[in-house]
Design an enzyme around this catalytic site. Structure first.
Site, mmCIF file in Angstrom:
data_model
loop_
_atom_site.group_PDB
_atom_site.id
_atom_site.type_symbol
_atom_site.label_atom_id
_atom_site.label_comp_id
_atom_site.label_asym_id
_atom_site.label_seq_id
_atom_site.Cartn_x
_atom_site.Cartn_y
_atom_site.Cartn_z
ATOM 1 C CG LEU A 1 -1.908 -1.191 1.269
ATOM 2 C CD1 LEU A 1 -2.760 -1.141 2.535
ATOM 3 C CD2 LEU A 1 -2.804 -1.196 0.035
ATOM 4 C CG ASP B 1 14.732 -1.367 11.613
ATOM 5 O OD1 ASP B 1 13.674 -1.032 12.179
ATOM 6 O OD2 ASP B 1 15.165 -2.539 11.613
ATOM 7 C CG PHE C 1 4.007 -13.018 12.857
ATOM 8 C CD1 PHE C 1 3.610 -13.683 14.004
ATOM 9 C CD2 PHE C 1 5.162 -12.251 12.911
ATOM 10 C CE1 PHE C 1 4.343 -13.604 15.175
ATOM 11 C CE2 PHE C 1 5.904 -12.158 14.084
ATOM 12 C CZ PHE C 1 5.500 -12.828 15.217
ATOM 13 C CE1 TYR D 1 -4.782 -5.372 14.238
ATOM 14 C CE2 TYR D 1 -5.854 -6.795 12.623
ATOM 15 C CZ TYR D 1 -4.696 -6.222 13.160
ATOM 16 O OH TYR D 1 -3.476 -6.518 12.606
ATOM 17 N N PRO E 1 -7.771 0.821 7.171
ATOM 18 C CG PRO E 1 -5.824 0.630 5.912
ATOM 19 C CD PRO E 1 -6.301 0.809 7.313
ATOM 20 N NE ARG F 1 5.836 -10.696 7.026
ATOM 21 C CZ ARG F 1 6.296 -10.244 5.867
ATOM 22 N NH1 ARG F 1 5.444 -9.793 4.950
ATOM 23 N NH2 ARG F 1 7.586 -10.244 5.599
#
Ligand code: HXC
Ligand code: NAP
Length: 293
Positions: A27, A73, A105, A156, A197, A208
């Site tokens: 995305l 990172d 995951f 969520y 989303p 994953r």
């Protein structure tokens, strides 16, 4: 209906510089492509600089825009501070931070090591905090206004979710950060919004979250009232609006774009969708017959 139609007018983002974390895939790459088409300069960041260099070449020749790749990172604040510096050096200033990078995951929580839990929290919550803090401090120092932070969360973040507990905790934290700083840092000319989303197929997420034949077993489109997954351009349209000056009065908002998926899971009687049309006459008669008893 054409779900891939592009929403904003040409040059809607001209003159803006946008940093997209995780901008080299999924995305993040789709949103980057549209920002470039609308005239923005884009800094794309992730851990994998070879991937970012390839995407720079691909998107510059596709759109004619300017892309600057930076290896970073988001878990490490020193790398994030360097990313801020490099972005400013490349384009003079930065107007928008899009916190899109994430790790996730599926796993029963009792199977997770402490480090596995931390890894997700570190990428999603700490990573978003690192980028937000570094850019926020920079913008306050240089006294530039009209800055926007857009955070990508999930639905969520509102409800929690089994089997992705570290991600749910982290995304809920990002949502709290969005709403908190929308108030606290408005005085510095920054606004903060989020997008939640629903399912938008990407390799990173699908490998994953739906590994192996789970893709066939759990067709996510079926959970959506509109009976389809999202088109990347639909998300890119929303993101472009939220980082543009057209949304200048939106601050502290989270916009859900999921075809109604999370509400379908929430409404107690939504399962009645399974009742066939012909059964409704019978059910209605049974309910009416009970009247007054
Ligand atoms: C249990 C696992 C695991 C698994 C890794 N670990 N995978 N534990 N089940 N499937 C454990 C490892 O054993 C280790 O713990 C710890 O997690 C860190 O793993 P590493 O591989 O060392 O971490 P790293 O190389 O930093 O990779 C991070 C990652 C990886 C999150 C594990 O998947 C990644 O790079 N992801 C980035 C992209 C991504 O996840 N995209 C999806 C976003 S989708 P120990 O104790 O052994 O050291 C998304 C959508 C949400 O957010 C909603 C959709 C509807
Ligand atoms: P993706 O393709 O896996 O993208 C994740 C990106 O994050 C990658 O570019 C990855 O690049 C980068 N990244 C991961 N760890 C990083 C780290 N430590 N530092 C810097 N960059 C890192 O997944 P996606 O589906 O496009 O997801 C994008 C966003 O949308 C995420 O915030 C996700 O939670 C959210 N979302 C997605 C969906 C969906 O259906 N796809 C639904 C809800 C929410 P490198 O590996 O090169 O570092």
């Amino acid at each position: 209906m054409d779900t891939s139609a592009k929403m904003l007018r040409d040059d809607a983002l001209k003159g803006k510089t946008i940093v997209v974390t995780g901008g080299g895939s999924g995305l993040g790459k789709s949103m980057t492509t549209y920002f470039l088409e609308l005239g923005a300069n884009v800094v794309i960041t992730s851990r994998n600089i070879e991937k970012l260099e390839k995407v720079k070449d691909e998107l510059e020749s596709l759109t004619g825009g300017k892309v600057h790749p930076v290896q970073c990172d988001v878990r490490h604040y020193d790398q994030v501070e360097n990313m801020v510096k490099e972005s400013v050096e490349a384009f003079g200033s930065v107007d928008v931070l899009l916190n899109n990078a994430a790790g996730n995951f599926i796993s029963p929580t009792e199977r997770l090591s402490a480090n596995a839990f931390d890894t997700i929290i570190d990428i999603v919550l700490k990573g978003t905090k690192n980028c937000t803090l570094a850019f926020g401090k920079h913008w306050i120092d240089v006294e530039e206004k009209n800055k926007t932070v857009l955070n990508i969360v999930t639905t969520y973040a509102y409800t929690g979710s089994a089997y992705v507990v570290p991600s749910a905790c982290a995304k809920a934290g990002v949502l709290a950060m969005t709403r908190s700083l929308a108030v606290e840092w408005a005085k510095y000319g920054m606004r903060f919004n989020a997008i939640a989303p629903g399912p938008f197929p990407t390799k990173g997420a699908w490998d994953r979250l739906l590994p192996g034949d789970l893709k066939e077993k759990f067709d996510l489109a079926k959970k959506v009232p509109l009976k389809r997954v999202g088109d990347h351009q639909e998300l890119a349209n929303l993101a472009a609006y939220l980082v543009s000056d057209f949304s200048a009065y939106m601050n502290g908002e989270v916009v859900t774009i999921d075809g109604g998926e999370w509400l379908k899971g929430a409404g107690q009687m939504n399962l009645l969708e399974q009742v066939p049309e012909e059964m409704w006459d019978m059910l209605e008669q049974m309910i009416r017959a009970k009247k007054g008893k």
